[in-house]
Design an enzyme around this catalytic site. Structure first.
Site, PDB file in Angstrom:
ATOM      1  N   ASP A  44       3.242  10.221  51.217  1.00  0.00           N
ATOM      2  CA  ASP A  44       2.115   9.290  51.297  1.00  0.00           C
ATOM      3  C   ASP A  44       1.963   8.573  49.960  1.00  0.00           C
ATOM      4  O   ASP A  44       1.685   9.204  48.935  1.00  0.00           O
ATOM      5  CB  ASP A  44       0.838  10.078  51.627  1.00  0.00           C
ATOM      6  CG  ASP A  44      -0.283   9.201  52.159  1.00  0.00           C
ATOM      7  OD1 ASP A  44      -0.267   7.992  51.887  1.00  0.00           O
ATOM      8  OD2 ASP A  44      -1.171   9.722  52.850  1.00  0.00           O
ATOM      9  N   ASP A  45       2.190   7.259  49.951  1.00  0.00           N
ATOM     10  CA  ASP A  45       2.019   6.430  48.734  1.00  0.00           C
ATOM     11  C   ASP A  45       3.064   6.725  47.659  1.00  0.00           C
ATOM     12  O   ASP A  45       2.764   6.675  46.468  1.00  0.00           O
ATOM     13  CB  ASP A  45       0.632   6.645  48.109  1.00  0.00           C
ATOM     14  CG  ASP A  45      -0.494   6.050  48.897  1.00  0.00           C
ATOM     15  OD1 ASP A  45      -0.240   5.520  49.982  1.00  0.00           O
ATOM     16  OD2 ASP A  45      -1.649   6.134  48.438  1.00  0.00           O
ATOM     17  N   CYS A  78      -1.895   2.462  54.540  1.00  0.00           N
ATOM     18  CA  CYS A  78      -1.564   3.694  55.267  1.00  0.00           C
ATOM     19  C   CYS A  78      -1.503   3.520  56.777  1.00  0.00           C
ATOM     20  O   CYS A  78      -0.470   3.724  57.405  1.00  0.00           O
ATOM     21  CB  CYS A  78      -2.559   4.791  54.916  1.00  0.00           C
ATOM     22  SG  CYS A  78      -2.486   5.340  53.187  1.00  0.00           S
ATOM     23  N   ASP A 308       5.146   5.938  53.441  1.00  0.00           N
ATOM     24  CA  ASP A 308       4.480   4.894  54.221  1.00  0.00           C
ATOM     25  C   ASP A 308       4.278   3.605  53.446  1.00  0.00           C
ATOM     26  O   ASP A 308       4.048   2.544  54.029  1.00  0.00           O
ATOM     27  CB  ASP A 308       3.152   5.387  54.780  1.00  0.00           C
ATOM     28  CG  ASP A 308       2.188   5.886  53.716  1.00  0.00           C
ATOM     29  OD1 ASP A 308       2.575   5.969  52.532  1.00  0.00           O
ATOM     30  OD2 ASP A 308       1.031   6.214  54.068  1.00  0.00           O
ATOM     31  N   ASN A 309       4.331   3.641  52.131  1.00  0.00           N
ATOM     32  CA  ASN A 309       4.241   2.431  51.310  1.00  0.00           C
ATOM     33  C   ASN A 309       4.501   2.803  49.862  1.00  0.00           C
ATOM     34  O   ASN A 309       4.627   3.987  49.521  1.00  0.00           O
ATOM     35  CB  ASN A 309       2.859   1.756  51.420  1.00  0.00           C
ATOM     36  CG  ASN A 309       1.687   2.694  51.281  1.00  0.00           C
ATOM     37  OD1 ASN A 309       0.998   3.003  52.253  1.00  0.00           O
ATOM     38  ND2 ASN A 309       1.443   3.173  50.058  1.00  0.00           N
TER      39      ASN A 309
END
Length: 488
Positions: A44-45, A78, A308-309
């Site tokens: 995540d991130d 997200c 996700d990014n």
């Protein structure tokens, strides 16, 4: 005419050659040859600079497979990104354009009926054992919401980004965890993942599993064993860090003052916390690989690692966040290990999170629904010279006040060597990424008007594309085109 985004017989031949054991006989069930396990570990991130500090993942996945140096997300936030991963669509088609209602979030995803057709339902229908562990979509509350369709194993948390004091919905049963070392969420997810691998192997059922920890999302809490690591590691500070001259940037950035000393110190410490929190993800990757080896499944498993990014930390004077069209936010890691995948190779083609769902479908020999915008990159794993998309769309529509990191509405077109960003305010940016990889000089007044006209037209077409039309537009060359306005 064969389309590179559609499952084709050649894909099945690759899978047959890659997965069938050398000692296989004609009496063995052919279906087992065509249905590999597929495991996605989704952080995540995670920015690319931080990914360099994951030695186990790099040794066990990257060095044993293919890494994609140009993997991008089409919406760097997200919930929009995760909706894209589940359905293979641009956000303007799945309409999840924020983390909260009414622009996005879990409630909107469910209200639109999207849960009835995701990568989970496609593969479940094909006989896969499906499992989701960790984060689902922003706004999902384990105490209130039931498991989503298509998932045989639902081990999902939500409502918080903490690795402690959380609740897990395990197939409808609530399991509460406290703040003891053994409650650390990423480790709990790893233990569950190992158990699922062992059970699937015992039942000789192909497995599709997503393991989605919170790390390194803020607050980036590390496991106790990793506290204090990287105390002397200096955060990378590219030329765009606390950018001195932002006179050619949009007004929202021009009005942003230089970073204060406390902000610089906070960013540096947060960078170290992110590195620390990623070490438990690194451990989880190792545990999953060992479980696949112990059960004899490693040779028939596609192991995919991504995020996700991306994430910015001080670039262009922006404090911390992820919702811009700048390189720091739209880039994420993507590495794939699996049957027949060459070891230690790199690919430079433009690959998107739009492509994950159709790629998993192709790995399983499943035809994805017609609404899918992305394409399978399975052929790229075997042939790094294949022609691929020439451009793609980046979007942002959310106006959520807690994530103010630049102008809130934009569309952008990214090519192999440039990006054009058009904001809802009417402001525009153009960067020549060959000359200016850190996006310091907005060359919107210098770009060839004919090229600008072509890019603008293609951008407008992409913002309304759907399904194979998106792929056709992405593949087309962008030739400089004069127009009456461009000739003035």
């Amino acid at each position: 005419m064969l389309h590179p985004g559609r499952p084709i017989p050649l894909t099945l031949l690759w899978l047959l050659a890659a997965i069938a054991p050398a000692a296989a006989t004609a009496t063995e069930p052919a279906a087992s040859f065509f249905r590999p396990n597929i495991v996605l570990i989704l952080s995540d991130d995670e920015d690319l600079a931080s990914h360099a500090y994951m030695p186990k993942t790099r040794a066990l996945v990257e060095e044993q497979g293919v890494s994609f140096g140009n993997f991008f997300v089409s919406y760097s936030f997200c919930c929009p990104s995760r909706a894209t991963i589940l359905r293979g669509q641009y956000p303007h088609n799945h309409r999840i354009e924020g983390n909260e209602w009414p622009t996005g979030g879990f409630e909107k995803f469910r209200a639109l009926g999207h849960e009835s057709s995701t990568i989970a339902t496609w593969l479940h229908a094909a006989g896969y054992r499906t499992a989701l562990l960790g984060k689902y979509l922003n706004g999902y509350l384990p105490e209130r919401h039931e498991p989503a369709p298509g998932w045989d194993e639902w081990f999902v948390t939500g409502g918080t980004f903490s690795n402690y004091n959380y609740t897990i919905n395990h197939n409808g049963e609530l399991i509460r965890h406290g703040n003891a070392p053994e409650d650390y969420l990423t480790d709990v997810l790893g233990t569950e993942a190992v158990g699922i691998i062992e059970r699937a192997a015992a039942h000789e059922q192909p497995l599709f599993m997503i393991v989605a920890p919170y790390n390194p999302h803020s607050p980036a809490t590390p496991a106790p064993r990793h506290e204090g690591l990287f105390a002397d590691v200096a955060m990378p500070k590219p030329p765009s860090f606390d950018e001195p001259d932002v006179g050619d940037k949009p007004a929202a950035i021009r009005k942003t003052p230089r970073l204060a000393e406390w902000q610089k110190k906070a960013i540096e410490e947060h960078y170290r916390d992110r590195l620390r929190s990623l070490q438990s993800v690194d451990d989880t990757v190792e545990r999953i690989v060992k479980a696949l080896e112990a059960t004899g499944q490693i040779g028939r498993t596609y192991l995919v690692y991504s995020s996700d990014n991306g994430f910015h930390m001080g670039q262009h004077r922006l404090f911390v966040g992820k919702t811009t069209a700048y390189e720091e936010d739209i880039r994420a890691p993507l590495i794939v290990r699996g049957p027949g995948v060459p070891a230690g190779e790199k690919r430079d083609q433009l690959v998107l999170n739009n492509d994950l769902a159709p790629t998993f479908a192709a790995m399983a020999g499943v035809e994805p629904p017609g609404f899918v915008d992305g394409r399978s990159f399975l052929p790229l794993l075997h042939d790094g010279k294949l022609p691929w998309r020439r451009s793609f769309l980046i979007e942002r529509r959310e106006m959520e006040t807690h994530e103010i990191t630049g102008p809130a509405i934009f569309d952008a077109i990214r090519t192999a060597d440039s990006i054009l960003i058009r904001y809802g305010t009417g402001e525009t940016e153009y960067y020549d990424l060959n000359r200016d990889p850190f996006e310091l000089v907005n060359r919107i007044d210098q770009v060839d008007p004919a090229l600008l006209n072509s890019l603008t037209r293609r951008l407008a077409e992409l913002t309304s594309c759907a399904s194979y039309n998106c792929q056709e537009l992405e593949d087309q060359r962008i030739e400089p085109m004069w127009s009456p306005s461009a000739q003035k």
